[in-house]
Scaffold this motif. Sequence first.
Motif, short mmCIF file in Angstrom:
data_model
loop_
_atom_site.label_atom_id
_atom_site.label_comp_id
_atom_site.label_asym_id
_atom_site.label_seq_id
_atom_site.Cartn_x
_atom_site.Cartn_y
_atom_site.Cartn_z
N UNK A 88 -23.79 147.33 65.11
CA UNK A 88 -22.56 146.84 64.53
C UNK A 88 -21.33 147.44 65.18
N UNK A 89 -21.37 148.75 65.42
CA UNK A 89 -20.23 149.42 66.06
C UNK A 89 -20.00 148.88 67.47
N UNK A 90 -21.07 148.70 68.21
CA UNK A 90 -20.95 148.17 69.58
C UNK A 90 -20.35 146.77 69.56
N UNK A 91 -20.86 145.92 68.66
CA UNK A 91 -20.34 144.55 68.56
C UNK A 91 -18.87 144.55 68.15
N UNK A 92 -18.50 145.49 67.29
CA UNK A 92 -17.09 145.56 66.89
C UNK A 92 -16.20 146.02 68.04
N UNK A 93 -16.67 146.98 68.82
CA UNK A 93 -15.83 147.54 69.89
C UNK A 93 -15.76 146.65 71.13
N UNK A 94 -16.78 145.84 71.37
CA UNK A 94 -16.82 145.05 72.60
C UNK A 94 -15.59 144.16 72.79
N UNK A 95 -15.08 143.46 71.76
CA UNK A 95 -13.89 142.63 71.99
C UNK A 95 -12.68 143.40 72.48
N UNK A 125 -19.84 145.24 55.93
CA UNK A 125 -21.11 144.61 56.27
C UNK A 125 -22.07 145.55 56.98
N UNK A 126 -21.55 146.57 57.67
CA UNK A 126 -22.41 147.52 58.37
C UNK A 126 -22.32 148.91 57.73
N UNK A 127 -22.09 148.92 56.43
CA UNK A 127 -21.97 150.17 55.69
C UNK A 127 -23.20 150.33 54.78
N UNK A 128 -23.95 151.38 54.98
CA UNK A 128 -25.18 151.57 54.21
C UNK A 128 -24.89 151.87 52.74
N UNK A 174 -33.75 155.91 57.56
CA UNK A 174 -32.50 156.35 58.18
C UNK A 174 -32.43 155.93 59.65
N UNK A 175 -33.57 155.99 60.33
CA UNK A 175 -33.59 155.62 61.76
C UNK A 175 -33.21 154.14 61.93
N UNK A 176 -33.79 153.27 61.13
CA UNK A 176 -33.49 151.85 61.24
C UNK A 176 -32.03 151.56 60.88
N UNK A 177 -31.54 152.23 59.85
CA UNK A 177 -30.16 152.01 59.44
C UNK A 177 -29.19 152.48 60.51
N UNK A 178 -29.52 153.58 61.17
CA UNK A 178 -28.66 154.07 62.26
C UNK A 178 -28.64 153.08 63.42
N UNK A 179 -29.77 152.46 63.71
CA UNK A 179 -29.83 151.46 64.77
C UNK A 179 -28.92 150.28 64.43
N UNK A 180 -29.01 149.80 63.19
CA UNK A 180 -28.18 148.66 62.78
C UNK A 180 -26.71 149.05 62.80
N UNK A 181 -26.39 150.24 62.32
CA UNK A 181 -25.00 150.71 62.37
C UNK A 181 -24.50 150.77 63.81
N UNK A 182 -25.32 151.27 64.71
CA UNK A 182 -24.92 151.38 66.12
C UNK A 182 -24.68 150.01 66.73
#
Length: 395
Positions: free
Chosen positions: A257-264, A290-293, A247-255
């Motif tokens: 992904x969210x940051x990369x999505x919001x940056x633009x 793509x960033x959905x567990x 769960x910890x690793x998946x949360x890191x990847x999700x985070x």
Amino acid sequence: MSLRWLTLPRLVTLFIIILTGAGFQKYLMGSFNNYLMFSKPFQNLLLNQSIYGLYPDLYDDNYKYSPTFAWLMGPFYYAPTGLGVFFWNLINSAVLALGVWLYLDGEEDAARKRWMALLIILPEALVTAQNMQSNNLIVGAILLGLYQLRNERVWQAAFCFVLCGFIKFYGITAALFFIFYPKKPQFLLAMSVWTVVFALAPITLIPFSSLLNEYQEWFKVVMVSTLGRLVSVMGILEVWFGMAKTDANLRVVETVGIVLFLLPFLRFRLWSNGLFQRRMIAYFLLFIILFNKMAESPTYVLAVTGVALWWLTLDSPTRLDWVLLLTVLVFTSLSPTDLFPRFIRSEFFVPYRIKAVGGVLVWGKLQWGLWTQPADDQIKMTSSSTSAPISRLMS
């Protein structure tokens, strides 16, 4: 084989017939548990029983959707199963076709773009229809909401987004794009009102206290749901690079992904830019899968719709763009089909998450396009270099 005969009206008709027929074929084969899981929880509402938990006499697996979705499926509970399966898939396919049609409304050469989008989406939408899932409805409703939002019909837009949210929660996140359009306060009010209306709808069948308990159970189910097959960035990192499935690793990847999505979104000067808006919407549809567990094969109609919308923003596709599109069509949409031998599918495509690869590559290309787009670059409303041969096929 020439596709000259496949005009847009014929394609739309075939699109709906094929998707509706695919679901009904599965019913005739006796494979329709997903439909039962959608339609039968209404019985528990009638009996004031919890809709969560195992009910093997009604359907297999756990119900993981909202109380409101169970309430909305009431008409299907009363319908004969075969008729209900038919109309469930008909509604899903029609909403998807209508969403694509209206989303591309107003563009020059809109007929060609609609034709291309539907043809790109069709194979993946077929996978969803065969599983009788709600994802065709979800992506269609998202596109309808974005169309209404673009035309400043905020109450209709909010209705579509909230409906998505009460079926699959991530669908409501498309409402984020309200920041690109006028009438922001009115839209937020509409979202609030529709959320309350949808949330309270089941009190027509059960007491308010029972409804509160059901929502508490729903949130527990969502939070403790077992991981999906990780047909996503997480799965690629796990299988290809040895990332531990925690769960910890998946949360890191999700985070990430969210940051990369919001940056633009930091490119404030482009918020009113049509090309930037459409690229962000395509990027969003890819991102939420793509960033959905919990991503699995039937959810990929959202990602492939994102690929189709990305493709339509290209004025002059490069050789790389063509390679990416073909990669998605072959290894995302066609990889689960009998086009490939079973041993290749079971020993290579599935364990190595090949279905996700094409989407990840397009996602990277979109990320680059969003950051390198000049501030004054607008969508070209003229036919691109790809339109000439395809337009001849449609004529």
